[in-house]
Design a protein around this motif. Structure first.
Motif, short mmCIF file in Angstrom:
data_model
loop_
_atom_site.label_atom_id
_atom_site.label_comp_id
_atom_site.label_asym_id
_atom_site.label_seq_id
_atom_site.Cartn_x
_atom_site.Cartn_y
_atom_site.Cartn_z
N PRO A 10 0.84 -1.21 0.00
CA PRO A 10 0.00 0.00 0.00
C PRO A 10 0.87 1.26 0.00
O PRO A 10 1.98 1.26 0.52
N HIS A 11 0.37 2.32 -0.60
CA HIS A 11 1.13 3.57 -0.64
C HIS A 11 1.35 4.10 0.78
O HIS A 11 0.41 4.23 1.56
N SER A 12 2.58 4.38 1.11
CA SER A 12 2.91 4.87 2.45
C SER A 12 2.72 6.37 2.53
O SER A 12 3.00 7.09 1.58
N ARG A 13 2.25 6.83 3.67
CA ARG A 13 2.13 8.26 3.90
C ARG A 13 3.36 8.84 4.57
O ARG A 13 3.41 10.03 4.88
N LEU A 14 4.35 7.99 4.82
CA LEU A 14 5.60 8.48 5.40
C LEU A 14 6.34 9.36 4.40
O LEU A 14 6.34 9.07 3.19
N PRO A 15 6.98 10.44 4.86
CA PRO A 15 7.71 11.33 3.94
C PRO A 15 9.05 10.72 3.56
O PRO A 15 10.12 11.14 4.02
N LEU A 16 9.04 9.69 2.70
CA LEU A 16 10.26 8.99 2.35
C LEU A 16 11.14 9.85 1.45
O LEU A 16 10.66 10.63 0.63
N ASN A 17 12.44 9.69 1.62
CA ASN A 17 13.40 10.36 0.76
C ASN A 17 13.28 9.78 -0.65
O ASN A 17 13.41 8.57 -0.83
N PRO A 18 13.04 10.63 -1.66
CA PRO A 18 12.89 10.09 -3.01
C PRO A 18 14.19 9.55 -3.60
O PRO A 18 14.18 8.79 -4.55
N ASN A 19 15.32 9.95 -3.00
CA ASN A 19 16.63 9.48 -3.46
C ASN A 19 17.42 8.91 -2.29
O ASN A 19 18.42 9.50 -1.85
N PRO A 20 16.99 7.78 -1.73
CA PRO A 20 17.69 7.23 -0.56
C PRO A 20 19.09 6.76 -0.91
O PRO A 20 19.37 6.39 -2.06
N GLN A 21 19.96 6.82 0.08
CA GLN A 21 21.33 6.35 -0.11
C GLN A 21 21.85 5.73 1.17
O GLN A 21 21.35 6.02 2.26
N GLN A 22 22.84 4.88 1.01
CA GLN A 22 23.55 4.37 2.18
C GLN A 22 24.49 5.46 2.68
O GLN A 22 25.20 6.08 1.90
N LYS A 23 24.47 5.69 4.00
CA LYS A 23 25.36 6.70 4.57
C LYS A 23 25.89 6.18 5.89
O LYS A 23 25.17 6.13 6.89
N TYR A 24 27.15 5.79 5.88
CA TYR A 24 27.79 5.22 7.06
C TYR A 24 28.87 6.14 7.60
O TYR A 24 29.84 5.67 8.20
N TRP A 25 28.74 7.42 7.39
CA TRP A 25 29.78 8.35 7.80
C TRP A 25 29.14 9.64 8.30
O TRP A 25 27.97 9.93 8.05
N PHE A 26 29.92 10.41 9.02
CA PHE A 26 29.51 11.74 9.47
C PHE A 26 29.97 12.77 8.45
O PHE A 26 31.05 12.63 7.86
N ASP A 27 29.17 13.80 8.24
CA ASP A 27 29.64 14.91 7.43
C ASP A 27 30.77 15.60 8.18
O ASP A 27 30.79 15.64 9.42
N PRO A 28 31.76 16.16 7.47
CA PRO A 28 32.86 16.85 8.17
C PRO A 28 32.33 18.03 8.97
O PRO A 28 31.37 18.69 8.55
N PRO A 29 32.93 18.30 10.13
CA PRO A 29 32.45 19.43 10.94
C PRO A 29 32.64 20.75 10.21
O PRO A 29 33.57 20.91 9.41
N VAL A 30 31.75 21.67 10.48
CA VAL A 30 31.83 23.00 9.86
C VAL A 30 33.08 23.71 10.39
O VAL A 30 33.26 23.81 11.62
N PRO A 31 33.96 24.19 9.52
CA PRO A 31 35.18 24.85 10.01
C PRO A 31 34.87 26.15 10.72
O PRO A 31 33.95 26.88 10.34
N ARG A 32 35.62 26.42 11.76
CA ARG A 32 35.46 27.68 12.48
C ARG A 32 36.29 28.74 11.77
O ARG A 32 37.45 28.50 11.42
#
Length: 273
Positions: A10-32
């Motif tokens: 059935p069609h889900s009402r969850l706001p699914l990401n239309p372009n899902p991806q595997q992400k096993y890492w943290f984004d780099p911290p924002v430089p000060r």
């Protein structure tokens, strides 16, 4: 088979990401972007580290200190004042100390051992931004055995071939020459066992140094329990080295610290004053 199941679902009402991806890492911290912002960041994490250490039971009388190199005056470091419990330290309580042991910001007394140990570490290795040393129970207990830790668990692989033994205990460290010997024994490693004294950690950020201290004390605790229960079996050398390469870097330590720091600041916002 997957396509058929998707059509039947059935069609889900969850706001699914239309372009899902595997992400096993943290984004780099924002430089000060300024010295002032970097200084404030180090001060806030330093004050937070003391509160976390208090929660972990690392406060022991007048003993214990964590330092952070100043980003502008790089031969100066920020440190806790003597006699203020870790749980009560605020950013405004921190002392700024120069390479001669003179306090240039702050009025409270300085722990002489903090200067003797940390000034040498910061001078000997410019890559070290922060260092931590307290008299934690399990670190002290392990230090009496006069040997480095074995690599017994995945967590302890963080310190595989990455911690030192300083076995030249001569009493309370108040002589700068002993601080230099500790700094040389530590070298580029992230931790050290100070025989009959306790443990020490160091790293390229306040977050890494503080987390590695917590992890090193935990590794001491784990091995003490394992040896009390029987004869522990170390991890294979090649596997230990490989695992160290996977989890031994400062990025994981930074995020491990931050996961504790965020809740800490919510509960104790006064530490930032």
């Amino acid at each position: 088979m997957t396509a058929v199941l998707d059509l039947d679902r059935p069609h889900s009402r969850l706001p699914l990401n239309p372009n899902p991806q595997q992400k096993y890492w943290f984004d780099p911290p924002v430089p000060r972007t300024s010295i002032e912002a970097e200084r404030r960041h180090r001060q806030a994490r330093l004050a937070g580290a003391f509160h976390l250490f208090a929660r972990f039971g690392f406060a022991q009388g007048l003993a214990g200190h964590i330092t952070a190199r100043d980003p502008e005056l790089t031969d100066h470091f920020w440190v806790n004042p003597l006699g203020v419990h870790f749980s009560r330290i605020k950013v405004s309580d921190l002392l700024l100390v120069n390479a001669r042991g003179e306090t240039v910001i702050g009025e409270r007394p300085l722990n002489k051992a903090a200067f003797a140990i940390h000034a040498a570490i910061h001078e000997y290795n410019p890559k070290i931004i922060a260092a931590a040393h307290t008299h934690s129970t399990y670190g002290k207990a392990w230090s009496t055995l006069g040997r480095k830790l074995d690599t017994l668990t995945q967590n302890s692989c963080v310190f595989h071939e990455d911690h030192a033994l300083f076995d030249d205990f001569t009493g309370m460290v108040v002589d700068e020459s002993e601080g230099l010997r500790i700094a040389r024994a530590l070298g580029n490693r992230k931790g050290a066992i100070l025989k009959n004294h306790g443990i020490l950690s160091a790293g390229p950020t306040v977050e890494a140094a503080a987390w590695w201290y917590i992890a090193l004390d935990n590794a001491c605790h784990t091995q003490l329990l394992a040896e009390a229960a029987g004869k522990p079996q170390p991890i294979d050398e090649a596997v230990a080295r490989h695992t160290h390469g996977q989890i031994g870097g400062p990025e994981g330590a930074l995020h491990a610290f931050e996961s504790l720091y965020e809740g800490l600041v919510e509960a104790e916002p006064e530490l930032l004053l």
